[in-house]
Design a protein around this motif. Structure first.
Motif, PDB file in Angstrom:
ATOM      1  N   GLN A  78       1.065  -0.807   0.165  1.00 29.76           N
ATOM      2  CA  GLN A  78      -0.224  -0.010   0.005  1.00 29.76           C
ATOM      3  C   GLN A  78       0.802   1.149  -0.172  1.00 29.76           C
ATOM      4  O   GLN A  78       0.660   2.609  -0.688  1.00 29.76           O
ATOM      5  N   LEU A  82       0.873   4.405  -2.630  1.00 31.91           N
ATOM      6  CA  LEU A  82       0.533   5.473  -2.415  1.00 31.91           C
ATOM      7  C   LEU A  82       1.833   6.430  -2.890  1.00 31.91           C
ATOM      8  O   LEU A  82       1.664   7.745  -3.466  1.00 31.91           O
ATOM      9  N   ALA A  85       1.418   6.793  -6.761  1.00 32.11           N
ATOM     10  CA  ALA A  85       0.228   7.816  -6.654  1.00 32.11           C
ATOM     11  C   ALA A  85       0.491   9.385  -6.742  1.00 32.11           C
ATOM     12  O   ALA A  85       0.470  10.337  -7.573  1.00 32.11           O
ATOM     13  N   LEU A 123      -3.320   6.074 -12.622  1.00 34.34           N
ATOM     14  CA  LEU A 123      -3.487   6.297 -11.143  1.00 34.34           C
ATOM     15  C   LEU A 123      -5.045   5.078 -10.887  1.00 34.34           C
ATOM     16  O   LEU A 123      -5.009   4.188 -10.020  1.00 34.34           O
ATOM     17  N   ARG A 124      -5.991   5.160 -12.265  1.00 37.20           N
ATOM     18  CA  ARG A 124      -7.226   3.939 -11.943  1.00 37.20           C
ATOM     19  C   ARG A 124      -6.636   2.185 -12.181  1.00 37.20           C
ATOM     20  O   ARG A 124      -7.160   2.461 -11.270  1.00 37.20           O
ATOM     21  N   SER A 127      -5.324   1.878  -8.749  1.00 33.71           N
ATOM     22  CA  SER A 127      -6.541   2.231  -7.112  1.00 33.71           C
ATOM     23  C   SER A 127      -7.681   0.597  -7.523  1.00 33.71           C
ATOM     24  O   SER A 127      -7.940   0.958  -6.617  1.00 33.71           O
ATOM     25  N   GLN A 128      -7.661   0.135  -8.232  1.00 35.24           N
ATOM     26  CA  GLN A 128      -8.186  -1.504  -8.974  1.00 35.24           C
ATOM     27  C   GLN A 128      -7.193  -2.102  -8.252  1.00 35.24           C
ATOM     28  O   GLN A 128      -7.364  -3.445  -8.613  1.00 35.24           O
ATOM     29  N   ARG A 136      -8.157  -4.755  -2.954  1.00 33.37           N
ATOM     30  CA  ARG A 136      -8.188  -3.811  -1.689  1.00 33.37           C
ATOM     31  C   ARG A 136      -9.385  -3.721  -0.872  1.00 33.37           C
ATOM     32  O   ARG A 136      -9.690  -3.098  -0.227  1.00 33.37           O
ATOM     33  N   ARG A 137     -10.627  -2.890  -2.341  1.00 28.58           N
ATOM     34  CA  ARG A 137     -11.429  -2.306  -1.483  1.00 28.58           C
ATOM     35  C   ARG A 137     -12.709  -3.379  -0.949  1.00 28.58           C
ATOM     36  O   ARG A 137     -13.725  -3.234   0.399  1.00 28.58           O
TER      37      ARG A 137
END
Length: 148
Positions: A78, A82, A85, A123-124, A127-128, A136-137
């Motif tokens: 993570q 980050l 990102a 970035l997308r 995030s996925q 991760r979600r």
């Protein structure tokens, strides 16, 4: 017809003592070969219970250490995501600022826009991303204790 039974009581007693001695020697050999004082519950029932309790606690500690190592791996991934990102957002900010420069040619602005769009896609993608094959979600939904 008379029935005569001859018994040698001394031999029977000696045989019983020999069997007892053999059992004791076998038990001692078992203890020496395994290196354990308690090999079965008949050796020391209370000690065997305490041993089982300590063993189960030790196994829980081992699993806890594995869970913590997995959590640390997750957090390191993570943190890396980050950081990436953050770098992407910094570059996107630079591109936006450069595209607002009135001295730039329209071809330059198109190049900035193209790079900006590619950075948005990256970035997308970040995030996925998945950790160990799971989005991760969804960690909280699956009952995992990883912080998001």
């Amino acid at each position: 017809m008379p029935l005569v039974i001859n018994t040698n009581m001394a031999a029977v007693v000696a045989s019983n003592h020999l069997a007892t001695s053999n059992a004791a020697v076998q038990k001692s050999m078992d203890r020496m070969s395994t290196g354990k004082r308690i090999n079965s519950s008949s050796d020391d029932a209370g000690g065997m219970g305490v041993s089982a309790l300590i063993h189960s606690r030790l196994q829980r500690q081992v699993r806890l250490r594995e869970n913590l190592n997995n959590s640390m791996s997750f957090l390191q991934v993570q943190a890396g995501a980050l950081q990436m990102a953050s770098k992407i957002l910094g570059r996107m900010s630079e591109l936006k600022t450069m595209s607002l420069d009135m001295t730039k040619h329209s071809d330059d602005r198109e190049n900035y826009d193209e790079e900006f769009m590619e950075l948005q896609l990256e970035l997308r993608s970040i995030s996925q991303g998945k950790f160990n094959g799971i989005n991760r979600r969804n960690y909280r939904k699956k009952g995992c204790v990883f912080p998001l």
